[in-house]
Every structure is written in structure tokens, then in C-alpha cells.
Design a protein around this motif. Sequence first.
Motif, PDB file in Angstrom:
ATOM      1  N   VAL A  99      19.399  28.238  33.413  1.00  0.00           N
ATOM      2  CA  VAL A  99      19.420  28.778  34.779  1.00  0.00           C
ATOM      3  C   VAL A  99      20.833  28.711  35.350  1.00  0.00           C
ATOM      4  O   VAL A  99      21.330  29.679  35.952  1.00  0.00           O
ATOM      5  CB  VAL A  99      18.440  28.011  35.684  1.00  0.00           C
ATOM      6  CG1 VAL A  99      18.522  28.539  37.118  1.00  0.00           C
ATOM      7  CG2 VAL A  99      17.009  28.148  35.165  1.00  0.00           C
ATOM      8  N   ALA A 100      21.502  27.578  35.166  1.00  0.00           N
ATOM      9  CA  ALA A 100      22.844  27.409  35.727  1.00  0.00           C
ATOM     10  C   ALA A 100      23.819  28.421  35.138  1.00  0.00           C
ATOM     11  O   ALA A 100      24.670  28.976  35.860  1.00  0.00           O
ATOM     12  CB  ALA A 100      23.336  25.986  35.482  1.00  0.00           C
ATOM     13  N   GLN A 101      23.709  28.678  33.840  1.00  0.00           N
ATOM     14  CA  GLN A 101      24.668  29.570  33.188  1.00  0.00           C
ATOM     15  C   GLN A 101      24.307  31.039  33.348  1.00  0.00           C
ATOM     16  O   GLN A 101      25.172  31.878  33.587  1.00  0.00           O
ATOM     17  CB  GLN A 101      24.768  29.213  31.702  1.00  0.00           C
ATOM     18  CG  GLN A 101      25.389  27.855  31.447  1.00  0.00           C
ATOM     19  CD  GLN A 101      25.381  27.480  29.981  1.00  0.00           C
ATOM     20  OE1 GLN A 101      25.764  28.267  29.126  1.00  0.00           O
ATOM     21  NE2 GLN A 101      24.929  26.269  29.678  1.00  0.00           N
ATOM     22  N   SER A 102      23.032  31.370  33.216  1.00  0.00           N
ATOM     23  CA  SER A 102      22.641  32.778  33.291  1.00  0.00           C
ATOM     24  C   SER A 102      22.521  33.253  34.735  1.00  0.00           C
ATOM     25  O   SER A 102      23.235  34.160  35.163  1.00  0.00           O
ATOM     26  CB  SER A 102      21.315  32.989  32.556  1.00  0.00           C
ATOM     27  OG  SER A 102      20.926  34.352  32.609  1.00  0.00           O
ATOM     28  N   TYR A 103      21.649  32.626  35.512  1.00  0.00           N
ATOM     29  CA  TYR A 103      21.499  33.016  36.914  1.00  0.00           C
ATOM     30  C   TYR A 103      22.727  32.596  37.723  1.00  0.00           C
ATOM     31  O   TYR A 103      23.258  33.369  38.527  1.00  0.00           O
ATOM     32  CB  TYR A 103      20.244  32.397  37.521  1.00  0.00           C
ATOM     33  CG  TYR A 103      20.046  32.804  38.971  1.00  0.00           C
ATOM     34  CD1 TYR A 103      19.332  33.958  39.290  1.00  0.00           C
ATOM     35  CD2 TYR A 103      20.620  32.072  40.006  1.00  0.00           C
ATOM     36  CE1 TYR A 103      19.189  34.364  40.610  1.00  0.00           C
ATOM     37  CE2 TYR A 103      20.482  32.466  41.331  1.00  0.00           C
ATOM     38  CZ  TYR A 103      19.768  33.606  41.627  1.00  0.00           C
ATOM     39  OH  TYR A 103      19.638  34.014  42.935  1.00  0.00           O
ATOM     40  N   LEU A 240      13.367  37.712  38.685  1.00  0.00           N
ATOM     41  CA  LEU A 240      14.649  37.047  38.471  1.00  0.00           C
ATOM     42  C   LEU A 240      15.046  37.084  37.003  1.00  0.00           C
ATOM     43  O   LEU A 240      16.193  37.400  36.659  1.00  0.00           O
ATOM     44  CB  LEU A 240      14.586  35.599  38.962  1.00  0.00           C
ATOM     45  CG  LEU A 240      14.380  35.407  40.469  1.00  0.00           C
ATOM     46  CD1 LEU A 240      14.222  33.923  40.790  1.00  0.00           C
ATOM     47  CD2 LEU A 240      15.528  36.007  41.262  1.00  0.00           C
ATOM     48  N   LEU A 241      14.093  36.755  36.122  1.00  0.00           N
ATOM     49  CA  LEU A 241      14.383  36.729  34.689  1.00  0.00           C
ATOM     50  C   LEU A 241      14.796  38.097  34.170  1.00  0.00           C
ATOM     51  O   LEU A 241      15.653  38.214  33.289  1.00  0.00           O
ATOM     52  CB  LEU A 241      13.167  36.226  33.915  1.00  0.00           C
ATOM     53  CG  LEU A 241      12.787  34.757  34.099  1.00  0.00           C
ATOM     54  CD1 LEU A 241      11.443  34.468  33.436  1.00  0.00           C
ATOM     55  CD2 LEU A 241      13.866  33.841  33.532  1.00  0.00           C
ATOM     56  N   GLU A 242      14.197  39.143  34.697  1.00  0.00           N
ATOM     57  CA  GLU A 242      14.517  40.495  34.228  1.00  0.00           C
ATOM     58  C   GLU A 242      15.964  40.867  34.523  1.00  0.00           C
ATOM     59  O   GLU A 242      16.561  41.667  33.789  1.00  0.00           O
ATOM     60  CB  GLU A 242      13.568  41.504  34.871  1.00  0.00           C
ATOM     61  CG  GLU A 242      12.167  41.477  34.282  1.00  0.00           C
ATOM     62  CD  GLU A 242      11.218  42.447  34.941  1.00  0.00           C
ATOM     63  OE1 GLU A 242      10.240  42.859  34.267  1.00  0.00           O
ATOM     64  OE2 GLU A 242      11.424  42.801  36.123  1.00  0.00           O
ATOM     65  N   ASN A 243      16.536  40.286  35.560  1.00  0.00           N
ATOM     66  CA  ASN A 243      17.908  40.610  35.945  1.00  0.00           C
ATOM     67  C   ASN A 243      18.929  39.615  35.408  1.00  0.00           C
ATOM     68  O   ASN A 243      20.110  39.713  35.747  1.00  0.00           O
ATOM     69  CB  ASN A 243      18.018  40.695  37.466  1.00  0.00           C
ATOM     70  CG  ASN A 243      17.320  41.921  38.023  1.00  0.00           C
ATOM     71  OD1 ASN A 243      17.468  43.021  37.494  1.00  0.00           O
ATOM     72  ND2 ASN A 243      16.538  41.748  39.083  1.00  0.00           N
ATOM     73  N   MET A 244      18.462  38.661  34.588  1.00  0.00           N
ATOM     74  CA  MET A 244      19.359  37.666  34.010  1.00  0.00           C
ATOM     75  C   MET A 244      19.727  38.031  32.584  1.00  0.00           C
ATOM     76  O   MET A 244      18.932  38.633  31.859  1.00  0.00           O
ATOM     77  CB  MET A 244      18.695  36.279  34.044  1.00  0.00           C
ATOM     78  CG  MET A 244      18.584  35.689  35.434  1.00  0.00           C
ATOM     79  SD  MET A 244      17.424  34.287  35.542  1.00  0.00           S
ATOM     80  CE  MET A 244      18.002  33.200  34.235  1.00  0.00           C
ATOM     81  N   TRP A 264      18.703  44.041  24.207  1.00  0.00           N
ATOM     82  CA  TRP A 264      17.843  42.868  24.102  1.00  0.00           C
ATOM     83  C   TRP A 264      16.371  43.249  24.153  1.00  0.00           C
ATOM     84  O   TRP A 264      15.988  44.261  24.743  1.00  0.00           O
ATOM     85  CB  TRP A 264      18.137  41.892  25.242  1.00  0.00           C
ATOM     86  CG  TRP A 264      19.580  41.692  25.586  1.00  0.00           C
ATOM     87  CD1 TRP A 264      20.128  41.634  26.829  1.00  0.00           C
ATOM     88  CD2 TRP A 264      20.672  41.508  24.668  1.00  0.00           C
ATOM     89  NE1 TRP A 264      21.474  41.426  26.760  1.00  0.00           N
ATOM     90  CE2 TRP A 264      21.842  41.346  25.443  1.00  0.00           C
ATOM     91  CE3 TRP A 264      20.775  41.477  23.272  1.00  0.00           C
ATOM     92  CZ2 TRP A 264      23.104  41.146  24.884  1.00  0.00           C
ATOM     93  CZ3 TRP A 264      22.023  41.279  22.706  1.00  0.00           C
ATOM     94  CH2 TRP A 264      23.162  41.108  23.498  1.00  0.00           C
ATOM     95  N   LYS A 265      15.570  42.383  23.568  1.00  0.00           N
ATOM     96  CA  LYS A 265      14.119  42.514  23.697  1.00  0.00           C
ATOM     97  C   LYS A 265      13.711  42.298  25.154  1.00  0.00           C
ATOM     98  O   LYS A 265      14.470  41.777  25.972  1.00  0.00           O
ATOM     99  CB  LYS A 265      13.402  41.464  22.835  1.00  0.00           C
ATOM    100  CG  LYS A 265      13.273  41.821  21.365  1.00  0.00           C
ATOM    101  CD  LYS A 265      12.453  40.751  20.654  1.00  0.00           C
ATOM    102  CE  LYS A 265      12.308  41.062  19.169  1.00  0.00           C
ATOM    103  NZ  LYS A 265      11.552  39.992  18.470  1.00  0.00           N
ATOM    104  N   GLU A 266      12.479  42.640  25.430  1.00  0.00           N
ATOM    105  CA  GLU A 266      11.937  42.385  26.757  1.00  0.00           C
ATOM    106  C   GLU A 266      11.628  40.895  26.902  1.00  0.00           C
ATOM    107  O   GLU A 266      11.700  40.118  25.956  1.00  0.00           O
ATOM    108  CB  GLU A 266      10.664  43.218  26.996  1.00  0.00           C
ATOM    109  CG  GLU A 266       9.469  42.829  26.142  1.00  0.00           C
ATOM    110  CD  GLU A 266       9.429  43.509  24.783  1.00  0.00           C
ATOM    111  OE1 GLU A 266       8.338  43.538  24.181  1.00  0.00           O
ATOM    112  OE2 GLU A 266      10.497  43.992  24.302  1.00  0.00           O
ATOM    113  N   LEU A 267      11.255  40.504  28.122  1.00  0.00           N
ATOM    114  CA  LEU A 267      10.829  39.120  28.371  1.00  0.00           C
ATOM    115  C   LEU A 267       9.572  38.815  27.568  1.00  0.00           C
ATOM    116  O   LEU A 267       8.743  39.689  27.342  1.00  0.00           O
ATOM    117  CB  LEU A 267      10.522  38.932  29.859  1.00  0.00           C
ATOM    118  CG  LEU A 267      11.696  38.951  30.833  1.00  0.00           C
ATOM    119  CD1 LEU A 267      11.183  38.917  32.274  1.00  0.00           C
ATOM    120  CD2 LEU A 267      12.627  37.776  30.585  1.00  0.00           C
TER     121      LEU A 267
END
Length: 407
Positions: A99-103, A240-244, A264-267
Motif C-alpha cells: 500500500v505504501a509503495q503502490s498507493y 482503489l486497487l484498480e487504479n494502483m 497486467w492481468k486484472e485484479l
Amino acid sequence: MNAKEIKKLFPILDQHVNGNPLVYLDSAATSQKPIQVIEKLDDYYRRYNSNVHRGVHTLGTMATDEYEGARDKVRAFLNANDTAEVIFTRGTTTALNLVAQSYGDENVREGDEIVITPMEHHSNIIPWQQLAKRTGAILKYIPLQHDGTIALADVEDVVTEKTKIVSVMHVSNVLGTVNPIKEIATIAHKNGAIMVVDGAQSAPHIKVDVQDLNCDFFAFSGHKLGGPTGIGALYGKKALLENMEPIEFGGEMIDFVGLQESTWKELPWKFEGGTPIIAGAIGMGAAIDFITDIGFNEIEQHEKELVDYSFERLKDLPDLTIFGPRDRAGVITFQLGDVHPHDVATVLDAQGIAVRAGHHCAQPLMKWLNVVATARASYYVYNTKEDIDALVNGLVKAKEYFSDVFS
């Protein structure tokens, strides 16, 4: 099923250590594993050990079904909306770093604020320290009350419109404090921030509903709830995950690879680069089944009884200081006079009693408590009042052993 019956399902607990029956009081560090989890891992390696997702052969299909079935168990366990919101990780630490690195790297800028508390485990401090260093953000702390709890008025004061991330542990691994996550999340969202929860110490012990908490991310580890080490999960809201962006790249997480560009693959698979922790996920799924069968009402009530009994037995032990609030999860952190906690733990170990001693990966909290280290007894479903009796008797012997300190 009572605790004594449950205890029989944990093979490791049926042994002697240093000539005494083992009394295991270190579940906040790692829990022991029930036979159901051990047998599930054995079954995977004996019958259908295979990589997942890509293969079409029978073993690969079996492994994939079990692996993705474990993901759905986590979804139900946390009451997430969708399995796409469940990312398998190596544990809470990896999840928080993700979370810290991606978001964080994408959404935090110079002058923005990140808010945490002094009671956090190092895993929920260092990723945010590093994010602040990378971005020029300001790391702020919600102050603690005298008993180690959080006042919502202080949250209101510290969280501002400049705050982008609030990250708080659900349950303290030292104090046993159960933090008001839902209310903190409301304050965070009111100011436009996201709410991240370190659930390492809550997921095994209390019912977690991420939709009710309205947190944006929730991280936990399998090994603290009866599962294997090296596996955990991150829940994140799908939007949120979709935009990370992923932070690890390679096999499994790709859709198409060209000579210069890849997609990338989907979530959830875009965050699970490389061969995943297949056996770990399957074993964690078995652990979730085990504690779900017991039921969180029973688990919470049992641990409350153990905490109440601990305070009753320990209150008359001279020179013993217990840290944290009276209303707490199943953790008793203490200091015996001026005896170093490592010495206390060594004497207890000689009696077959396993407790943790040290700073518990919470050095800022140790400074706040004005101690170098503490000793900690932590409980789980297999602990009994007899275990607490053994701890009390062990502490009496420790005091006798170090009698010169108390003279």
C-alpha cells in the motif's frame, strides 16, 4: 468445544519443555497450528502439488481450485464484496509495504500528511517513514491517553485536509488496546484521506467486517490465526486497487508481454507476481475454516475470561506492573520490578512457560512507556486458566530467584 478439547487438536502443545508440560503464551508472535491445517498442507504436497492457473492438467486444476477457494474463504472471513479485493501476500508487513509503495507513491506529495500512532508495530511505522522520505510528506502521530488508548478528539485534531493516509493497528500487540477503527475511518474520510488497518492482531481474535469498518485497506497474517508462516492477505477496495500499479513484476501477474511494453492481468492477480504461496494460501484457508467453526463469539468470550482471570490472579503479585487498558484483547504485557524481561522469560522458560520478552517491534511505544523492554503473555483459543495459573506460579518463582533485586 471448550479450550481443553481445542487444545488437544494442536499436536505441538502435547509435549514437555525443560521437563515441564509446555505452556504456550506467545500467540501474538505466532499461533500454533491445529491438526486440520497440518493435514491440509500434507495433503497438498502428497496428492496435488502443482503450480496454479496456467496448467490444464488434473493436478494443476486441483491446486488452482484450492488456491482460489482459499481466496474466497478470506473474502467471506473479512466480509469483502469481491474476491478481486483479496490479494495474497507474504503477510501483514508485505501488505502494508504494498500500500505504501503502490498507493502512496502515486497519491502522496510534498507537504501532504500521513497519520499513525506511537503504538504501531514497526511494520506500520517504517513503510510510512520511507514514504514520507521519498515524497517530502509529513508523518504525524495521534497521541495516546495515559492508559494507551486513543481519544477521538485527538484524531480530529491531528487529521486535517492535508492528510492523505491514516494507518492504525486494530489491536495493539503490546497493550491489547482495541482501537475504534470505524470512527477513525469516518474522520479520515471526512478529510479526504484513506484508512489503512494493520489487522495482524485482530483478525485471529475478533470478527472483522471490512465493510462495516469502512476501511480502505486491511492487512493480516495467516500464521497468527493458526495458518502457515509466510502467507497473509491484503484487502483493498476494488476502485482503489484498480487504479494502483503493481510493485513486483514477472510471471503470473502479466496479461501480454511484448519486447518493449507489457500489460497486467486484472485484479487480484496483477499484484501476485511469480509463483504464489500456494500451500500457504491453502493452509490459511484451512485455518480460517477452523476458527470459523469455533466462532468468534466463543473466541472473544473465551479470551475475555482469560484476561479477567489474569487480572484477578496477578493483582496481588507485588512489584508487577501491567501495561495498557483494563478493557483489552488477550495480551498481558508486564514488568516484574527491576528484573530485565529477558531474565524473567528465561526463568519462565525453564519451567516450560513460553512468553515473549523484548521491545515487541514497538520501540516508540517502549519509549512512551518509559521502559527498554517488557515481557508479554498472549492468549489464543487453546489457552486455559490452568496456563495462567502456571504463569502466576512461574512469576512467583522468578521473583524468588531474583530476590536480591527486591530486597
